[in-house]
Scaffold this active site. Structure first.
Site, short mmCIF file in Angstrom:
data_model
loop_
_atom_site.label_atom_id
_atom_site.label_comp_id
_atom_site.label_asym_id
_atom_site.label_seq_id
_atom_site.Cartn_x
_atom_site.Cartn_y
_atom_site.Cartn_z
N CYS A 11 -71.64 -2.74 -24.30
CA CYS A 11 -71.59 -3.10 -26.01
C CYS A 11 -73.12 -2.91 -26.20
CB CYS A 11 -71.62 -4.74 -26.32
SG CYS A 11 -71.39 -4.16 -28.79
N CYS A 23 -74.67 -5.07 -29.50
CA CYS A 23 -75.09 -6.42 -30.11
C CYS A 23 -76.11 -6.78 -30.18
CB CYS A 23 -73.69 -7.23 -30.57
SG CYS A 23 -72.73 -7.38 -29.13
N CYS A 50 -72.18 -3.73 -32.73
CA CYS A 50 -71.85 -3.51 -31.53
C CYS A 50 -72.18 -2.30 -31.67
CB CYS A 50 -70.12 -3.55 -31.85
SG CYS A 50 -69.95 -5.26 -31.89
N LYS A 64 -59.34 -6.50 -29.68
CA LYS A 64 -60.21 -7.92 -30.08
C LYS A 64 -60.25 -8.10 -30.89
CE LYS A 64 -65.17 -8.32 -29.38
NZ LYS A 64 -66.26 -7.95 -28.64
N ARG A 98 -72.17 -16.15 -29.74
CA ARG A 98 -72.34 -15.06 -30.43
C ARG A 98 -74.43 -16.14 -30.52
NH1 ARG A 98 -69.40 -12.59 -34.91
NH2 ARG A 98 -67.86 -11.45 -33.77
N ARG A 152 -68.35 -8.08 -38.24
CA ARG A 152 -67.60 -7.07 -37.92
C ARG A 152 -66.04 -6.69 -38.06
NH1 ARG A 152 -71.90 -7.69 -34.42
NH2 ARG A 152 -71.90 -9.74 -32.95
N GLU A 211 -53.98 0.01 -30.70
CA GLU A 211 -55.44 -0.32 -30.25
C GLU A 211 -54.91 -0.82 -28.57
OE1 GLU A 211 -58.35 0.44 -30.65
OE2 GLU A 211 -58.78 -1.25 -33.42
N LYS A 230 -57.47 -10.78 -26.34
CA LYS A 230 -59.00 -11.10 -27.33
C LYS A 230 -59.01 -11.75 -28.52
CE LYS A 230 -63.66 -11.23 -27.41
NZ LYS A 230 -65.02 -11.01 -27.14
N SER A 234 -65.07 -18.13 -26.22
CA SER A 234 -65.87 -19.14 -26.27
C SER A 234 -65.46 -20.24 -27.52
CB SER A 234 -67.45 -18.69 -26.69
OG SER A 234 -67.38 -18.21 -28.08
N TYR A 285 -64.64 -19.37 -19.28
CA TYR A 285 -65.44 -20.18 -19.22
C TYR A 285 -65.26 -21.31 -18.37
CZ TYR A 285 -68.10 -16.65 -22.72
OH TYR A 285 -68.01 -15.80 -23.15
C1 PBG Z 1 -69.72 -8.54 -27.69
C2 PBG Z 1 -69.28 -9.25 -26.94
C3 PBG Z 1 -67.99 -10.41 -28.08
C4 PBG Z 1 -67.12 -11.18 -26.99
C5 PBG Z 1 -67.52 -10.68 -26.57
N1 PBG Z 1 -68.29 -9.50 -25.98
C6 PBG Z 1 -68.86 -10.74 -29.39
C7 PBG Z 1 -68.53 -10.48 -30.61
O1 PBG Z 1 -67.96 -9.42 -30.58
O2 PBG Z 1 -69.35 -10.72 -31.88
C8 PBG Z 1 -67.16 -12.70 -27.70
C9 PBG Z 1 -66.80 -13.50 -26.04
C10 PBG Z 1 -66.37 -15.13 -26.74
O3 PBG Z 1 -66.37 -15.45 -28.03
O4 PBG Z 1 -66.56 -15.41 -25.58
N2 PBG Z 1 -69.24 -7.30 -28.24
ZN ZN Z 2 -71.00 -5.96 -29.60
#
Ligand code: PBG
Ligand code: ZN
Length: 336
Positions: free
Chosen positions: A131, A133, A141, A206, A216, A228, A244, A259, A285, A324
């Site tokens: 990615c 970002c 992203c 996603k 983040r 986003r 998707e 996700k 997360s 995690y």
């Molecule tokens: C980057 C990315 C993100 C996550 C995984 N890859 C953040 C986002 O899209 O803002 C989120 C993973 C998580 O919250 O554990 N694009």
């Molecule tokens: Zn990203």
């Protein structure tokens, strides 16, 4: 045909007693339908360029940003627990408008992949998040043209990033930018570069979820303007999520991902019925932070809740899970 004592056909109480199958721990264990194993789990690792020592992450207790020098010890520990895969997230020293440190052959992820590969050979599966970002000043992203995330320019850069990760030795590249055509662009570039054995795990469905907030914070990747929602999925739309998944499969993905995980078990289940491809679920997360916060307050039993959540994700149809809690779960499984 089953009959009861009076000679009548019976498939119900008192002839049928479901509790017979729950009378002891041994019987319950014997009949357990869904089992977690450490080899189902993928451990995320944050590696930060230029870091001197591991750094705590406020919103993700027990998770750290690691310096490159701390990586070998971490992977060694993960392998000892029986986990076979890691997903690497890089935090570069330099961000710019082109995300140039994302595809730098000496970038933090590229160096991390080389380090792990050199030390552990093929004992560990190395997955990289692809990615932009973390690498752009604006934190989106994709690349931005005239204040808008520019899909077609972005997929060319994402392909460059994926190729650089694969050249460094990644087994699986995992594009998470939610740009249309990203999987196709990456597959073509990998193949053109002779990297036909590198697999792609698409972050297929996603969701635009508030549950990414701790990530983040951890990865310094909050967008500087807007949000986003022009590229991540509206979470109320299950049919669109399946589109998707379909488009990723058509573009050549090897593994699909849903996700976050817990609020989207329906999508995992639907995907399971729609495809024979392996399915990855990413327990994000925010899912981690919610459990952790409750546990730290004494309001939830962290081990029990973690086991329940991860088992449910697998029961819904996920083959593998990014979490995690990977290390903790592997330790719990070893104790059983
Ligand atoms: C980057 C990315 C993100 C996550 C995984 N890859 C953040 C986002 O899209 O803002 C989120 C993973 C998580 O919250 O554990 N694009
Ligand atoms: Zn990203």
């Amino acid at each position: 045909m089953k009959r009861n004592k009076r000679g009548r056909i019976s498939n119900a109480f008192p002839d049928v007693r479901l509790r017979r199958l729950r009378t002891s721990a041994a019987i319950r264990d014997l009949l357990q339908e869904t089992r977690l194993s450490p080899s189902d789990l993928i451990a995320p690792i944050f590696v930060q360029e230029g870091l001197k020592r591991p750094q705590k992450i406020g919103s993700m207790p027990d998770i750290q940003r690691l310096p490159l020098a701390g990586l070998v010890k971490e992977v060694e520990f993960i392998l000892k627990l029986g986990i076979k895969a890691v997903i690497l997230f890089g935090l570069p020293s330099n961000k710019d408008d082109q995300a140039s440190s994302a595809y730098d052959s000496k970038g933090i992820v590229q160096k991390s992949v080389e380090t792990v590969r050199k030390q552990f050979g093929d004992k560990i599966a190395i997955i990289t998040d692809v990615c932009l970002c973390q690498y752009t000043l604006h934190g989106h992203c994709g690349l931005v043209t005239n204040k808008k995330v520019d899909n077609d320019r972005s997929i060319a850069t994402l392909a460059q990033v994926a190729v650089s990760h694969a050249r460094a030795g990644a087994d699986i590249v995992a594009p998470s930018a939610m740009m249309d055509g990203q999987v196709q662009a990456i597959r073509e570039s990998l193949d053109d570069s002779g990297l036909t054995d590198t697999a792609i795990m698409g972050y297929s469905a996603k969701q635009a979820s508030p549950l990414y907030a701790p990530f983040r914070d951890a990865a310094h990747s909050t967008p500087g303007f807007g949000d986003r929602r022009t590229y991540q999925m509206p979470y109320a739309n299950a049919r669109e999520a399946m589109r998707e998944v379909e488009t990723d499969i058509e573009e050549g993905v090897d593994i699909v991902m849903i996700k976050p995980a817990i609020p989207y078990l329906d999508l995992i289940y639907k995907t399971r019925r729609a495809t024979k491809l392996p399915i990855c679920a990413y327990s994000v997360s925010g899912e981690y932070a919610l459990i952790k916060a409750a546990a730290l307050n004494g309001w939830a039993d962290e081990d029990a809740v973690t086991t329940e959540f991860l088992t449910s994700i697998k029961r819904a149809g996920a083959d593998i899970i990014i979490t995690y809690q990977a290390k903790k779960m592997a330790q719990l499984l070893a104790k059983r």
